[in-house]
Design an enzyme around this catalytic site. Structure first.
Site, short mmCIF file in Angstrom:
data_model
loop_
_atom_site.label_atom_id
_atom_site.label_comp_id
_atom_site.label_asym_id
_atom_site.label_seq_id
_atom_site.Cartn_x
_atom_site.Cartn_y
_atom_site.Cartn_z
N ASP A 63 0.95 -1.17 0.10
CA ASP A 63 0.12 -0.05 -0.03
C ASP A 63 0.65 1.40 -0.02
OD1 ASP A 63 -1.72 2.07 0.52
OD2 ASP A 63 -2.12 1.39 2.55
N GLU A 113 -7.25 0.44 -4.43
CA GLU A 113 -7.35 0.22 -2.88
C GLU A 113 -8.58 -0.18 -2.28
OE1 GLU A 113 -6.01 4.27 -1.84
OE2 GLU A 113 -4.08 4.10 -2.62
N ASP A 172 -12.85 5.29 2.69
CA ASP A 172 -11.56 5.30 2.92
C ASP A 172 -10.97 6.65 3.40
OD1 ASP A 172 -8.67 5.49 3.10
OD2 ASP A 172 -8.55 4.54 1.14
P1 ADP Z 1 -3.08 7.29 3.86
O1 ADP Z 1 -4.20 6.43 3.45
O2 ADP Z 1 -3.45 8.68 3.53
O3 ADP Z 1 -1.66 7.13 3.50
P2 ADP Z 1 -3.37 6.14 6.57
O4 ADP Z 1 -4.41 5.35 6.27
O5 ADP Z 1 -2.23 5.69 7.34
O6 ADP Z 1 -3.05 7.18 5.51
O7 ADP Z 1 -3.94 7.08 7.80
C1 ADP Z 1 -3.22 8.25 8.20
C2 ADP Z 1 -4.11 9.25 9.19
O8 ADP Z 1 -4.78 8.41 10.11
C3 ADP Z 1 -3.13 10.27 9.86
O9 ADP Z 1 -3.97 11.60 9.52
C4 ADP Z 1 -3.40 9.99 11.14
O10 ADP Z 1 -3.24 10.89 12.07
C5 ADP Z 1 -4.78 9.24 11.49
N1 ADP Z 1 -4.72 8.11 12.54
C6 ADP Z 1 -3.70 7.12 12.64
N2 ADP Z 1 -4.21 6.72 13.92
C7 ADP Z 1 -5.23 7.02 14.15
C8 ADP Z 1 -6.00 7.08 15.47
N3 ADP Z 1 -5.81 5.98 16.30
N4 ADP Z 1 -6.97 7.92 15.54
C9 ADP Z 1 -7.31 8.89 14.67
N5 ADP Z 1 -6.71 8.91 13.60
C10 ADP Z 1 -5.75 8.34 13.42
MG MG Z 2 -4.69 4.64 2.35
#
Ligand code: ADP
Ligand code: MG
Length: 622
Positions: free
Chosen positions: A21, A183, A205
């Protein structure tokens, strides 16, 4: 049920194929082990690699957690969210660049490049650095085994250029890409939803900076994306920003506005806000704590979950607006959705879960970690492609319609938006002038009816059409989109077999705003467009009829009775006059009348042809 062959690759290599991913905020790898996908993480730690690259003054770039920490100290040389630049030109990312502290230029191929410490980096190179880091983490987690083959995920709305850029990044990282998959499809696979024989799935998502909602249909284990929607600037960062605003307001009033301008302060506020937000996902109350020694700042503020929910209520509301549009595009009601899947770190926020559940009227899947589920699904797909069991098919959709510009500037849509890929469709064309030996094709993408309002993906020419009267040549134009979303257009003249083709890989893709704009304007202008298109089409049609009639006027004069001939001449003149104006009603009327008036001539010509053909043949042969 259409039968589509699965591309099952040779599985003699012992090394595992991983799923990756490659996210805007975080990236992660997973692999199939003992009948299920598992995340590849070093002992006792998270495998999530922040998608951040830091370019130091000396030595090689730093990726991941260490790079993210550098952002506080040296934001000018730290690159976040590089995924937003993939496959884009400079003009596409202007607004994105405004908020970033580094210079950007355009490469010779029209792709954006970022300048850091005097060296230019393409988004592919920076993404490759992230992929290499992910691969290193994966290798370590696999006990030093090499990892060179991967399935990589991209958002469902990624266009050809963005998918190609992702492939290029993987190649730069020394990875062999088995397939690029969407995705939401990956997330559904991780939950094994392909095992249902029938149903509709909504994949919600919410990541760090982007929101995507996708509606999929499953039938006999086959996935199909029915629609996608979302907001490319809505995610966890906005939640953080709401808390940061609160902090700035309160700190500014005691410490003065000047403090707020400090780059160090800005980064520190953001990190404190995110930490507080994450705590609030598991606790009813938390604290924002900011320490900036250089500014002699040590500030604390308690925040309750209720207060946080109120600060973010409208952001969550916006995600639900997108859900409404996606369902409407898929022609479904919330009650017709059988499964809701939560993806992205931000769906850990309890208020997000609660409101999604209320809106769909159904408890969403949260059994798997939302920030791991895409990588897990990619691992399932990698397993299937390398000969694993679970044989089912993956299908994704084209985000915008694809077509050919016709004479007169209209668009003939050959593949409609939201069509499942891989797919192909063929449209027939002919010559519009006598003895025309070549045709130009302009391949366009968009929802508008006129080519000038769509985006041209490329042009090509078919030569070697044998000279013959206008309208007799048979040219088949075939559009084929492969499983990776790459478009191939082939034109073939049927009598000679002469072909010409292009693989459409535009220099750079559309901006999301452009895609959105094109979709919107397609709807807003639907009426105007339809009108303009009908006018253009009618003019062409009448033009062809006029030429054919004029060519045979001599025969008509000899073969038709006087009255019929005069009627034909008159309607011919009226039809020619009508094509001088853009009056749709007049054109339609002239066409209909002209058609009626040419019927006797057509019958006469047919007879002549038939007689010629029959000449010299015995009655029994007929
Ligand atoms: P992407 O798909 O954009 O690469 P992710 O799915 O990894 O990103 O999501 C990242 C986001 O999730 C960030 O904004 C992070 O702050 C938020 N995040 C991660 N863990 C938590 C949590 N426990 N509670 C709230 N938000 C979270
Ligand atoms: Mg993502």
């Amino acid at each position: 049920m259409p039968y589509i062959e699965l591309n099952v690759l040779n599985n003699t290599l012992p090394e595992p194929a991983v799923g990756i991913d490659l996210g805007t905020t975080n990236s992660l790898a997973a692999v199939w082990r003992e009948g299920r996908p598992i995340v590849l993480a070093p002992e006792g730690r998270s495998g999530l690699v922040p998608s951040v690259v830091y370019v130091p003054s000396e030595g090689t770039p730093v990726v991941g957690r260490e790079a993210r920490d550098q952002a506080v100290v040296d934001p000018r040389h730290t690159v976040f969210s590089i995924k937003r630049f993939m496959g884009r030109g400079l003009a596409d990312v202007q607004s994105e660049l405004a908020a970033r502290p580094y210079r950007a230029t355009e490469s010779q191929r029209g792709l954006v490049q970022l300048e850091l410490r005097g060296r230019k980096y393409t988004p592919q190179e920076l993404s490759a650095l992230i992929l290499m880091k992910v691969r290193d983490v994966a290798c370590a987690a696999l006990g030093g085994q090499t990892v060179s083959r991967a399935v990589i995920t991209v958002p469902a709305y990624f266009d050809d250029a963005q998918r190609q850029a992702t492939r290029d990044a993987a190649r730069l990282a020394g990875l062999d890409v088995l397939r690029i998959i969407n995705e939401p499809t990956a997330a559904s696979l991780a939950y094994g939803l392909d095992q249902r024989d029938k149903g509709h799935v909504a994949v919600f998502d919410l990541g760090g900076g982007t929101f995507d909602i996708s509606v999929l249909a499953i039938e006999d284990g086959v996935f199909r994306v029915l629609s996608t929607n979302g907001d490319t600037h809505l995610g966890g960062d906005d939640f953080d920003e709401r808390l940061a605003e609160l902090a700035r307001r309160e700190i500014g009033s005691v410490a003065g506005a000047r403090v707020l301008e400090e780059p160090g302060f800005q980064q520190a506020v953001r990190l404190a806000a995110e930490k507080c937000k994450i705590e609030l996902s598991t606790q009813p109350e938390s604290e924002m704590h900011l320490v900036v020694p250089e500014l002699r700042l040590n500030w604390r503020r308690r925040v309750t979950r209720e207060e946080f929910d109120a600060l973010c209520a409208d952001l969550i509301g916006r995600t639900l607006d997108c859900c409404r549009r996606a369902l409407s595009d898929a022609k479904l009601k919330p009650a017709q959705i059988d499964e809701v899947v939560l993806v992205g770190g931000s769906t850990r926020v309890p208020a997000v879960r609660a409101r999604v559940e209320a809106w769909f009227g159904r408890r969403p899947h949260t059994e798997l970690n939302p920030d791991e589920v895409v990588a897990l699904g990619a691992a399932v797909q990698a397993h299937i492609l390398t000969g694993g069991k679970r044989d089912m098919l993956l299908m994704d959709v084209t985000p915008l319609s694809l077509g050919v510009e016709t004479m007169g500037g209209a668009v003939d849509k050959v593949i409609q938006r939201n069509t499942t890929i891989p797919c192909s469709a063929t449209a027939g064309y002919t010559t519009y002038a006598d003895n025309q030996t070549g045709l130009d094709f302009n391949i366009v993408q968009g929802e508008r009816e006129l080519a000038k309002d769509c985006r041209s993906l490329g042009r090509f020419q078919l030569k070697g059409v044998p000279p013959m009267p206008a309208g007799l040549a048979r040219i088949a134009v075939r559009f084929h989109i492969d499983a990776d979303g790459v478009l191939m257009v082939t034109a073939k003249e049927e009598s000679t077999g002469e072909t010409a083709q292009i693989e459409v890989q535009p220099m750079h893709g559309l901006t999301d705003a452009e895609v959105e704009g094109m979709l919107k304007s397609g709807f807003a202008h639907a009426r105007d467009d339809f009108h303009a298109r009908r006018v253009a089409d009618l003019k062409i049609e009448i033009g062809t009829m006029v030429r054919a009639t004029e060519k045979n006027l001599h025969a008509a004069h000899g073969g038709l009775d006087r009255e019929t001939f005069l009627d034909l001449e008159e309607s011919l003149a009226r039809a020619k006059a009508a094509t001088q104006k853009d009056d749709l009603d007049a054109l339609q009327k002239a066409r209909d009348e002209f058609e009626r008036a040419t019927l006797p001539l057509a019958a006469l010509l047919m007879n002549n042809v038939a007689q010629k053909a029959l000449m010299g043949k015995k009655l029994g042969d007929v």
